[in-house]
Design a protein around this motif. Sequence first.
Motif, PDB file in Angstrom:
ATOM      1  N   UNK A  99      10.316  49.814  54.350  1.00  0.00           N
ATOM      2  CA  UNK A  99      11.315  50.407  53.439  1.00  0.00           C
ATOM      3  C   UNK A  99      10.506  51.416  52.356  1.00  0.00           C
ATOM      4  N   UNK A 100       9.444  50.991  51.752  1.00  0.00           N
ATOM      5  CA  UNK A 100       8.770  51.666  50.725  1.00  0.00           C
ATOM      6  C   UNK A 100       8.297  52.952  51.172  1.00  0.00           C
ATOM      7  N   UNK A 101       7.888  53.283  52.518  1.00  0.00           N
ATOM      8  CA  UNK A 101       7.199  54.337  52.703  1.00  0.00           C
ATOM      9  C   UNK A 101       8.462  55.238  53.748  1.00  0.00           C
ATOM     10  N   UNK A 102       9.712  55.073  53.800  1.00  0.00           N
ATOM     11  CA  UNK A 102      10.615  55.606  54.071  1.00  0.00           C
ATOM     12  C   UNK A 102      11.203  55.815  55.473  1.00  0.00           C
ATOM     13  N   UNK A 103      10.796  54.466  56.208  1.00  0.00           N
ATOM     14  CA  UNK A 103      11.327  54.472  57.619  1.00  0.00           C
ATOM     15  C   UNK A 103      12.689  53.991  57.518  1.00  0.00           C
ATOM     16  N   UNK A 104      13.381  54.621  58.510  1.00  0.00           N
ATOM     17  CA  UNK A 104      14.952  54.302  58.544  1.00  0.00           C
ATOM     18  C   UNK A 104      15.403  53.004  59.164  1.00  0.00           C
ATOM     19  N   UNK A 105      14.508  52.460  60.171  1.00  0.00           N
ATOM     20  CA  UNK A 105      14.859  51.151  60.906  1.00  0.00           C
ATOM     21  C   UNK A 105      13.634  50.582  61.189  1.00  0.00           C
ATOM     22  N   UNK A 106      13.853  49.161  61.055  1.00  0.00           N
ATOM     23  CA  UNK A 106      12.703  48.356  61.712  1.00  0.00           C
ATOM     24  C   UNK A 106      13.495  47.589  63.037  1.00  0.00           C
ATOM     25  N   UNK A 107      12.509  47.222  63.922  1.00  0.00           N
ATOM     26  CA  UNK A 107      12.939  46.518  65.333  1.00  0.00           C
ATOM     27  C   UNK A 107      12.361  45.235  64.892  1.00  0.00           C
ATOM     28  N   UNK A 108      13.553  44.269  65.246  1.00  0.00           N
ATOM     29  CA  UNK A 108      13.086  42.829  65.393  1.00  0.00           C
ATOM     30  C   UNK A 108      13.668  42.221  66.563  1.00  0.00           C
ATOM     31  N   UNK A 109      12.872  41.550  66.912  1.00  0.00           N
ATOM     32  CA  UNK A 109      12.784  40.751  68.132  1.00  0.00           C
ATOM     33  C   UNK A 109      13.528  39.551  68.038  1.00  0.00           C
ATOM     34  N   UNK A 110      14.442  38.938  68.818  1.00  0.00           N
ATOM     35  CA  UNK A 110      15.327  37.739  68.338  1.00  0.00           C
ATOM     36  C   UNK A 110      15.376  36.846  69.670  1.00  0.00           C
ATOM     37  N   UNK A 111      14.998  35.599  69.531  1.00  0.00           N
ATOM     38  CA  UNK A 111      15.020  34.573  70.234  1.00  0.00           C
ATOM     39  C   UNK A 111      15.873  33.429  69.784  1.00  0.00           C
ATOM     40  N   UNK A 112      15.889  32.200  70.735  1.00  0.00           N
ATOM     41  CA  UNK A 112      16.370  31.068  70.017  1.00  0.00           C
ATOM     42  C   UNK A 112      15.686  29.847  70.014  1.00  0.00           C
ATOM     43  N   UNK A 113      16.025  28.914  68.790  1.00  0.00           N
ATOM     44  CA  UNK A 113      15.328  27.644  68.793  1.00  0.00           C
ATOM     45  C   UNK A 113      15.760  26.705  69.699  1.00  0.00           C
ATOM     46  N   UNK A 114      15.013  25.397  69.993  1.00  0.00           N
ATOM     47  CA  UNK A 114      15.772  24.460  70.826  1.00  0.00           C
ATOM     48  C   UNK A 114      17.112  23.999  70.529  1.00  0.00           C
ATOM     49  N   UNK A 115      17.404  24.027  69.083  1.00  0.00           N
ATOM     50  CA  UNK A 115      18.589  23.658  68.687  1.00  0.00           C
ATOM     51  C   UNK A 115      19.638  24.805  68.384  1.00  0.00           C
ATOM     52  N   UNK A 116      19.350  25.799  69.296  1.00  0.00           N
ATOM     53  CA  UNK A 116      20.264  27.130  69.033  1.00  0.00           C
ATOM     54  C   UNK A 116      20.253  28.063  68.155  1.00  0.00           C
ATOM     55  N   UNK A 117      19.323  28.057  67.265  1.00  0.00           N
ATOM     56  CA  UNK A 117      19.461  29.006  66.040  1.00  0.00           C
ATOM     57  C   UNK A 117      18.839  30.077  66.649  1.00  0.00           C
ATOM     58  N   UNK A 118      19.200  31.331  66.173  1.00  0.00           N
ATOM     59  CA  UNK A 118      18.646  32.604  66.228  1.00  0.00           C
ATOM     60  C   UNK A 118      17.547  32.897  65.370  1.00  0.00           C
TER      61      UNK A 118
END
Length: 367
Positions: A99-118
């Motif tokens: 954010x500080x350097x002016x990037x428009x977008x960050x990529x985040x990788x999504x998985x799930x825990x054993x109890x179903x939380x993202x």
Amino acid sequence: MTDTLYREVQHINPGPGAAMRLTAPIPAVFLATFLALFPLLPSDASIPQRDHAGLIRERLANANRFRDHVMVVAHRAGWKENGQVVRAENSKAAIDHATAIGVEMVELDVRRSRDGVLVVMHDETLERTTTCRGKVADLTLAALKACRLIVEGTGIVTDEAVPTLADMLIHARGHILVNIDNKLEPEDLAEIVETARGLDMADGILIKTAIWNDERLDRARAVIDTIGPDIAFMPILADDAVRDAAFVDRVAQTFSPQAAEMIHWRRSAAEPLTEAGGPLFSPRARAVAVRGNFHLWINTYLITDRPEGMVAGGRGDGLAFAQGQPEAVYGFWVERGATIIQTDEPAALIGWLDRQGYRRHYGGGDS
């Protein structure tokens, strides 16, 4: 492109002429009250105030108006500089730096825990990026919260725990957009979107899925029909299977996407650098993008233990900076229509783009 391969790659500034002119002194009490009630009143009241993420969204949604500006996406939220890991990937610290350097977008990788939380984690397992071991899917959220993120290869342990998707969306909200790299199934995008909606972040995410044939197109259509049209969607198209601009056009007409992530494979280091950009950056494909008013997106980051620029025809971050040939990478892709570049070197890339005149500043103090 197979699922296995997919998982590998997975502004208006108020005008200066609208300033209020004062012809008589204003009592201090009245002025203080006025400023307290209207601290964000724009110089032109007809122009709505928006947060910085809103300015970025405008450029994402209006590709043809902003083809003179190349947007930058920080891979894994921005974990590297000069080829070295300097912060924990998929971390709040990485979002803050991007954010500080002016990037428009960050990529985040999504998985799930054993109890179903993202949760946000690139690998299927924990040992490379945290103080824990084992599979993400085998641990409950409570157990994952005991795992601290590390700066890979440095021995530095941060005070950040494995975050939930909700944690990261709240941290990014209003500052930067989030590109969701879904490590689950396409159908899981519905829950990802509901999480964002519940946090008032529906307009702050970009979701995507790979499409390489009619069956996959139908599957993606069913998912997006369930989600609804208010979420920015991006198809991922790879030239091992998609080589016809007519299919790109069909995908674009089906989804009216804001961007299309294009994969131009380089299978081995023995293959020469791409000379033309492949079928997804052909003149016909670029015409489809203009007609559909969507961005062409290229990935220049390095995939560990794979050929340089594996998903960019060999023209990646290593060639650009480690070998000192940014024009042969970023200049090459911009000339072929790319207006979004996802990179492991966002600071260096923004600096280079700025010097070449490929960035239009947002104004209002924003970079």
